[in-house]
Design a protein around this motif. Structure first.
Motif, mmCIF file in Angstrom:
data_model
loop_
_atom_site.group_PDB
_atom_site.id
_atom_site.type_symbol
_atom_site.label_atom_id
_atom_site.label_comp_id
_atom_site.label_asym_id
_atom_site.label_seq_id
_atom_site.Cartn_x
_atom_site.Cartn_y
_atom_site.Cartn_z
ATOM 1 N N THR A 39 -7.024 6.571 2.338
ATOM 2 C CA THR A 39 -5.655 6.533 1.809
ATOM 3 C C THR A 39 -4.700 7.482 2.532
ATOM 4 O OG1 THR A 39 -6.446 5.839 -0.366
ATOM 5 C CG2 THR A 39 -4.245 6.819 -0.265
ATOM 6 N N LEU B 163 -3.860 5.997 5.866
ATOM 7 C CA LEU B 163 -3.018 4.798 5.698
ATOM 8 C C LEU B 163 -1.552 5.188 5.529
ATOM 9 C CD1 LEU B 163 -3.735 1.649 3.621
ATOM 10 C CD2 LEU B 163 -1.603 2.876 3.227
ATOM 11 N N TRP B 164 -1.277 6.158 4.653
ATOM 12 C CA TRP B 164 0.109 6.541 4.397
ATOM 13 C C TRP B 164 0.742 7.238 5.588
ATOM 14 C CZ3 TRP B 164 2.728 4.160 1.005
ATOM 15 C CH2 TRP B 164 2.132 3.708 -0.184
ATOM 16 N N LEU C 62 1.486 4.404 8.033
ATOM 17 C CA LEU C 62 2.625 3.626 7.552
ATOM 18 C C LEU C 62 3.926 4.398 7.726
ATOM 19 C CD1 LEU C 62 3.751 1.125 6.112
ATOM 20 C CD2 LEU C 62 3.242 2.238 3.935
ATOM 21 N N LEU D 187 0.069 -2.766 6.058
ATOM 22 C CA LEU D 187 -0.186 -1.438 5.510
ATOM 23 C C LEU D 187 0.586 -1.209 4.215
ATOM 24 C CD1 LEU D 187 -0.142 0.652 8.820
ATOM 25 C CD2 LEU D 187 -2.140 -0.008 7.470
ATOM 26 N N ASP E 21 -1.189 -2.992 1.428
ATOM 27 C CA ASP E 21 -2.410 -2.266 1.054
ATOM 28 C C ASP E 21 -2.065 -0.995 0.277
ATOM 29 O OD1 ASP E 21 -4.992 -1.368 0.825
ATOM 30 O OD2 ASP E 21 -5.275 -0.925 2.945
ATOM 31 N N GLY E 22 -1.067 -0.243 0.753
ATOM 32 C CA GLY E 22 -0.711 1.021 0.105
ATOM 33 C C GLY E 22 -0.163 0.836 -1.293
ATOM 34 N N ARG F 298 -2.957 -0.035 -3.702
ATOM 35 C CA ARG F 298 -3.764 1.111 -4.128
ATOM 36 C C ARG F 298 -3.041 1.948 -5.178
ATOM 37 N NH1 ARG F 298 -6.618 3.515 1.420
ATOM 38 N NH2 ARG F 298 -7.105 1.493 2.369
#
Length: 379
Positions: A42, A45-46, A49, A257, A260-261, A264
């Protein structure tokens, strides 16, 4: 101006850095594609992004900068149209990337265009009126131009958001209705552009710039500018395209992304559309505030209302076409609450821009409507 001097004036250090950042980021994503295809932690990912969004914003500022140069060279309404079309095209690209990406995004177009409508007509216009009204209390927009914008917007937004409530199937147009809407919206937008650039172009110029009623129409100034400054215009147009292409290429990874973010986080689906609207219109917001500070209230209207007309006129046909080709359901029908807020916004806009002066109190009313929209959307 020599060719080398022209290149130096167009390819500034900032422009080169933006090009390197945009295309370099795309190259880096290609190299890291195998890693990005796996399940990222996570935090990673952030961070990824955020980096992609930052690059898109930087390139978008570059597109707006070059469009502004073209706008000043061509003059209104031609120049501002270049700027608003550039911004609208970026939004269409980002929305299309999300629609063609993984996951279900039936409402992404509706959420994005609604967010754009409220951001432009309430947040951006509100800030512009507050700062511009204090410095230039005697300035006002060209009422004829504003009324024309609002007339087109009422039809476009009603077709997009209200008509599917009555004619749609679960908020989406049936295929035959979608084809009809595509054709009618394209024809309306094309006829508006013809009037804006033709017989009614004086309606979209600053008050006081209108030619005398009995005067003969001047020779096409745009043709003269194109003939005199063709190398610069061509160079800036090519640079604008070169800065816009990384946005197109990065938008697919951003869409994956972002999907997905938000999944979550368990965030509402509408947040995706709002984020796209904020990313796209940040550069133009700054341009609009600068115009308000300079007392160019018609330019404020051209930037805001013109951008929304272009966004709705391009986005609605684009997403409906994608839906027909891919078989995706495109839900456009809005909730009664948002339709009420949109109606109040259009009514307030008409009252605001038909006034003889730009007043900060009117800007505060627009800002209040935006706060109400934000609270009802996020909460």
């Amino acid at each position: 101006m020599t060719r080398s001097a022209l290149l130096r004036s167009v390819l500034t250090r900032t422009a080169v850095l933006r090009l390197v950042l945009g295309w370099g980021s795309f190259g880096a994503l290609l190299a890291l594609a195998p890693l990005l295809g796996s399940h990222l932690p996570t935090p990673v990912l952030w961070v990824t992004l955020a980096a992609i969004v930052t690059v898109i914003i930087v390139c978008a500022f570059g597109v707006v900068t070059e469009a502004e140069h073209l706008a000043h060279r061509l003059g209104d309404p031609y120049g501002t149209l270049v700027l608003t079309l550039s911004i609208a095209a970026i939004e269409v690209i980002l929305i299309s990337a999300v629609m063609l990406g993984p996951g279900e995004h039936q409402t992404i177009a509706r959420d994005s265009v609604m967010a754009v409508s409220m951001i432009i007509m309430n947040l951006v216009v509100g800030v512009a009126l507050v700062v511009g009204g204090r410095r230039h209390p005697d300035r006002h927009a060209n009422r004829a131009g504003v009324v024309t914008y609002l007339g087109v917007l009422v039809v476009l937004l009603a077709v997009a958001f209200a008509l599917p409530v009555l004619l749609g199937d679960a908020g989406a147009f049936p295929p035959r209705a979608a084809i009809t809407v595509i054709v009618l919206v394209v024809l309306l937008y094309a006829s508006f552009l013809l009037r804006q650039l033709g017989a009614r172009r004086a309606d979209f110029q600053e008050v006081g710039m209108r030619a005398d009623a009995g005067a003969a129409p001047p020779r096409s100034s745009v043709a003269l500018v194109l003939a005199e400054h063709r190398p610069e215009i061509v160079a800036r147009t090519l640079l604008l395209v070169a800065l816009a292409l990384p946005i197109v290429l990065l938008s697919h990874d951003m869409a994956e992304l972002l999907d997905d973010g938000l999944g979550r986080l368990g965030a509402p689906v509408t947040l995706s559309g709002i984020l796209i609207a904020m990313i796209v219109f940040l550069p133009e917001t700054i341009t609009t505030v600068r115009a308000a500070l300079a007392g160019e209230m018609q330019r404020v209207s051209n930037l805001c209302h013109g951008a929304l007309v272009s966004t709705a006129g391009l986005t609605i046909p684009a997403v409906l076409t994608i839906g027909l080709i891919t078989g995706q359901t495109v839900v456009l029908a809005e909730s009664p609450l948002n339709l009420l807020l949109l109606g109040l916004t259009l009514l307030l806009t008409l009252v605001t821009f038909r006034a003889r002066r730009a007043r900060p109190a009117q800007g505060a009313a627009h800002l209040l409507l935006f706060v109400v929209y934000a609270l009802t959307t996020l909460l």
